[in-house]
Design an enzyme around this catalytic site. Structure first.
Site, short mmCIF file in Angstrom:
data_model
loop_
_atom_site.label_atom_id
_atom_site.label_comp_id
_atom_site.label_asym_id
_atom_site.label_seq_id
_atom_site.Cartn_x
_atom_site.Cartn_y
_atom_site.Cartn_z
N LYS A 182 0.82 -1.21 0.00
CA LYS A 182 0.00 0.00 0.00
C LYS A 182 0.86 1.27 0.00
CE LYS A 182 -2.34 -1.02 3.79
NZ LYS A 182 -1.82 -2.33 4.20
N ARG A 194 -9.97 0.54 8.76
CA ARG A 194 -9.57 -0.82 9.11
C ARG A 194 -10.65 -1.56 9.88
NH1 ARG A 194 -3.58 0.31 9.01
NH2 ARG A 194 -2.45 -1.58 9.46
N ARG A 204 11.35 -5.72 4.72
CA ARG A 204 11.20 -4.28 4.94
C ARG A 204 11.73 -3.89 6.32
NH1 ARG A 204 5.05 -2.29 4.69
NH2 ARG A 204 4.87 -3.17 6.77
N ARG A 229 11.52 -0.64 11.67
CA ARG A 229 10.22 -0.62 12.35
C ARG A 229 10.13 -1.81 13.27
NH1 ARG A 229 5.01 0.27 8.55
NH2 ARG A 229 4.04 -0.88 10.26
N ARG A 255 -0.58 -9.01 13.40
CA ARG A 255 -1.13 -7.94 12.54
C ARG A 255 -1.96 -8.55 11.41
NH1 ARG A 255 4.15 -5.13 10.98
NH2 ARG A 255 2.88 -3.84 9.60
#
Ligand code: AMP
Length: 193
Positions: A14, A89, A128, A134, A146
């Site tokens: 996204k 969400r 990532r 992160r 998640r």
């Protein structure tokens, strides 16, 4: 105006596709994840509360993210349109977004739903996490949480937008360029620009 919901599980691409879309269609990018990380970086009370949940891979409360989006829509009253990335969400968020846009005389045009299998998501997010640092991208158990949150609370929104005839499913496997082409075709088919 063109208002897009860029939808999909964590790791679906996204953020990557949003960056290209804002350039091509001159839209304002609203990512609740980015806004929350900004709050954390600034050490605000909201950021500190949100961080506790984000670090566990749990969604932050609806009121918090709806309030953030309300503020952003106020700040960008002259925008040509928005890309909503990582929002809505939950059903409550989707209903609130419809209401906020209706108050401004506009609406969501399309939900672009990126479809990527779970195993590929985990692989991408771990990759990532190595670059971004992160914390919620580095632990397989948190990533799994998640994805579970997505499947239980967020995926049902596909039906919400399908019922409004606004759903466009996009195959999220392939090169960034190819997926962007598919998204571009879906946006062009709206005939709004
Ligand atoms: P993201 O960058 O979109 O993957 O979001 C990272 C984390 O921020 C998520 O795991 C949630 O904890 C939180 N978050 C971001 N957007 C939302 C939202 N719309 N509703 C609830 N929590 C969110």
């Amino acid at each position: 105006m063109i208002n897009l919901v860029l939808f999909g599980p964590p790791g679906a691409g996204k953020g990557t596709q949003s960056a290209r879309l804002i350039e091509k269609f001159k839209l304002v990018h609203l990512s609740t994840g980015d806004i929350l990380r900004g709050e954390i970086a600034n050490g605000t009370p909201l950021g500190m509360e949100a961080k506790k949940l984000m670090d566990q891979g749990i969604l932050v409360p609806d009121e918090v993210v709806i309030g953030m989006i309300r503020n952003k829509l106020e700040q960008h009253k002259d925008a040509q349109g928005f890309i909503f990335d990582g929002f809505p969400r939950t059903q409550a968020q989707a209903r609130a977004l419809d209401k906020l846009l209706e108050e401004q005389g506009t609406a969501i045009d399309v939900m672009l739903a990126l479809d990527v299998p779970d195993e590929e998501l985990i692989r991408r997010i771990l990759g990532r996490g190595k670059d971004s640092g992160r914390s919620d991208d580095s632990d397989p158990a948190i990533i799994r949480k998640r994805i579970d949150e997505y499947n239980s609370k967020t995926a049902p929104l596909i039906e919400y937008y399908r019922d409004q005839n606004k759903l466009q499913l996009i195959d999220g496997i392939g090169t960034v360029e190819h997926i962007f082409e598919l998204i571009g075709e879906a946006v062009d088919s709206l005939g709004k620009h």
